[in-house]
Scaffold this active site. Structure first.
Site, PDB file in Angstrom:
ATOM      1  N   HIS A 131       5.937  -7.862  19.812  1.00 21.57           N
ATOM      2  CA  HIS A 131       6.753  -8.972  19.308  1.00 21.57           C
ATOM      3  C   HIS A 131       7.379  -8.670  17.939  1.00 21.57           C
ATOM      4  O   HIS A 131       8.294  -9.373  17.513  1.00 21.57           O
ATOM      5  CB  HIS A 131       5.924 -10.254  19.160  1.00 21.57           C
ATOM      6  CG  HIS A 131       5.409 -10.810  20.445  1.00 21.57           C
ATOM      7  ND1 HIS A 131       6.224 -11.054  21.528  1.00 21.57           N
ATOM      8  CD2 HIS A 131       4.155 -11.201  20.827  1.00 21.57           C
ATOM      9  CE1 HIS A 131       5.494 -11.558  22.526  1.00 21.57           C
ATOM     10  NE2 HIS A 131       4.240 -11.643  22.124  1.00 21.57           N
ATOM     11  N   HIS A 178       3.866 -11.836  27.983  1.00 21.25           N
ATOM     12  CA  HIS A 178       4.830 -12.405  27.038  1.00 21.25           C
ATOM     13  C   HIS A 178       6.008 -11.453  26.871  1.00 21.25           C
ATOM     14  O   HIS A 178       5.860 -10.244  27.046  1.00 21.25           O
ATOM     15  CB  HIS A 178       4.129 -12.685  25.710  1.00 21.25           C
ATOM     16  CG  HIS A 178       2.885 -13.522  25.892  1.00 21.25           C
ATOM     17  ND1 HIS A 178       1.629 -12.960  25.946  1.00 21.25           N
ATOM     18  CD2 HIS A 178       2.736 -14.848  26.105  1.00 21.25           C
ATOM     19  CE1 HIS A 178       0.734 -13.918  26.172  1.00 21.25           C
ATOM     20  NE2 HIS A 178       1.383 -15.073  26.277  1.00 21.25           N
TER      21      HIS A 178
HETATM   22  C1  3YP Z   1       1.254 -15.797  20.390  1.00 22.86           C
HETATM   23  C2  3YP Z   1       1.218 -17.232  19.972  1.00 22.86           C
HETATM   24  C3  3YP Z   1       1.196 -18.039  21.215  1.00 22.86           C
HETATM   25  C4  3YP Z   1       1.152 -17.081  22.385  1.00 22.86           C
HETATM   26  C5  3YP Z   1       0.713 -15.791  21.785  1.00 22.86           C
HETATM   27  C6  3YP Z   1       1.121 -14.593  22.604  1.00 22.86           C
HETATM   28  C7  3YP Z   1       0.555 -13.350  22.034  1.00 22.86           C
HETATM   29  C8  3YP Z   1       0.650 -12.216  22.999  1.00 22.86           C
HETATM   30  O1  3YP Z   1      -0.253 -11.859  23.719  1.00 22.86           O
HETATM   31  N1  3YP Z   1       1.796 -11.556  23.081  1.00 22.86           N
HETATM   32  O2  3YP Z   1       1.970 -10.539  23.926  1.00 22.86           O
HETATM   33 ZN    ZN Z   2       0.920 -11.097  25.533  1.00 19.62          ZN
END
Ligand code: 3YP
Ligand code: ZN
Length: 377
Positions: free
Chosen positions: A144, A183
């Site tokens: 992310h 995600h």
């Molecule tokens: C981050 C805040 C709410 C969902 C969460 C996802 C984290 C994750 O596993 N990203 O791949």
């Molecule tokens: Zn994830």
């Protein structure tokens, strides 16, 4: 054929602090401070199972190092790198890398550099022919993180740092990033959005995280148009949908692109018991998906497939998903089988739905943009 493995105790020492699950603990919010959901437990158990199953003995263990500031700067802004360092230096930790969802514990700057450097070392070993493929079991995660912001538990985008390292130092011109974390791999996508030398493909739960991100129309920009691919599967998607997405989108995209290296953002949070998504994959699903990806890597780039651990929050099921993945990567099996196989059989049997088929088809329609490009980073 050899499979590399990177792990380090410091990965477990990345301290996400106390929490009401996702956000920093705040008694004023009315919830008792408890353990943060991105904690060492699931990953520790992955490592323990890799060891206890005997698989560790068949792997080439590679020692990670810390990525240098120069290596991070290929992807991240100076200001962001300094921000993470400053948060990491706070007495007692407690900082955040950007969005409020990305805790920086004391010393986490160095641990995040060790995660990115672990990926660099694996990619280097693959380029030199010391290993065929590999898996870095790292924390914190990275997919992310954008050039200038941490997001969703991620500090530095280790996959992006490794991709740039492969291009600039190892002569691997075309890099494909496959992301099957539940995600959206928004950070990796954003970093390479205008770059046709890095193809990003994310298969994820539609509209899960980040909110409103990862739709099929997000396809790249400028000369990078076509080189971002998204398959936003509806919540409740499982084995059939993911295998169909692999067959109809991921593999054809890779074939068109003909990468010199495949990187995998290897989240296990599309697993059926995961608390942070609502997908239904089983350990057998990850095994089958891995078999397809290993086949593509063998066909296209001498088997060079390097995986970075991302999400996966079920302490009791993530280890079996990861073991199935790693057995398949190494082309072997151990005596350990998924003890929950019978329990998850009904989820795995769920057939492809018309909605899943439609979104996969929509993504497949965009693939003709992809050509075997010459790198222009
Ligand atoms: C981050 C805040 C709410 C969902 C969460 C996802 C984290 C994750 O596993 N990203 O791949
Ligand atoms: Zn994830």
């Amino acid at each position: 054929m050899t499979t590399g493995y990177v792990f380090h105790p410091e990965y477990l020492w990345h301290d996400t602090g106390t929490s009401a699950g996702l956000l920093p603990a705040d008694p004023r919010a009315g919830v008792q401070p408890a353990v943060h959901v991105e904690n060492p437990e699931a990953k520790r158990r992955v490592h323990e199972l890799i060891h206890a199953s005997g698989l560790l003995g068949e792997l080439t263990v590679i020692e990670p190092r810390r990525a240098t500031v120069e290596e991070l700067q290929r992807v991240h802004t100076d200001a962001y790198i300094q921000h993470v360092k400053a948060q990491s230096d706070l007495r007692g930790g407690g900082g955040d890398a950007g969005d409020g969802f990305s805790p920086v514990g004391r010393g986490s700057y160095d641990i995040a550099r060790l995660a990115a450097g672990g990926l660099i070392e694996l990619v280097t070993a693959a380029a030199q022919g010391d290993i065929t493929n590999g898996y870095a079991l790292v924390r914190p995660p990275g997919h992310h993180a954008t050039a200038d912001q941490g997001m969703g538990f991620c500090l530095f985008n280790s996959i992006a740092v490794a991709a740039r390292h492969a291009q600039t130092e190892l002569g691997l011109a075309r890099v494909a990033v496959v992301d099957w974390d539940a995600h959206h791999g928004n950070g990796t996508q954003a970093i390479f959005y205008d770059d046709p030398s890095v193809l990003t493909i994310s298969v994820h739960q539609a509209g899960c995280f980040p909110p409103d991100s990862g739709w099929t129309h997000e396809n790249g920009t400028g000369v990078g148009t076509g080189y971002a691919v998204n398959v936003p599967l509806p919540p409740g998607s499982g084995h059939a949908a993911y295998l169909h997405a692999m067959q109809q989108v991921v593999l054809p995209a890779l074939d068109r692109f003909a990468p010199d290296l495949i990187l995998l953002a290897n989240g296990f949070d599309a697993g059926v018991f995961d608390p942070l998504a609502r997908q239904m994959l089983t350990a057998a699903s990850f095994r089958d998906m891995t078999r397809l990806l290993v086949g593509a890597a063998e066909r296209l780039c001498h088997g060079r497939l390097i995986a970075a651990h991302e999400g996966g929050y079920s302490p009791f099921y993530t280890p079996f998903c990861a073991l199935a993945f790693l057995e398949e990567l190494a082309g072997t099996t151990t005596h350990v089988t998924d003890p929950l196989a019978a329990v998850v059989a009904g989820y795995a049997a769920e057939p492809l739905t018309p909605q899943q088929e439609a979104v996969i088809e929509e993504a497949a329609q965009l693939l003709p943009h992809i050509q075997t490009t010459v790198a222009a980073t």
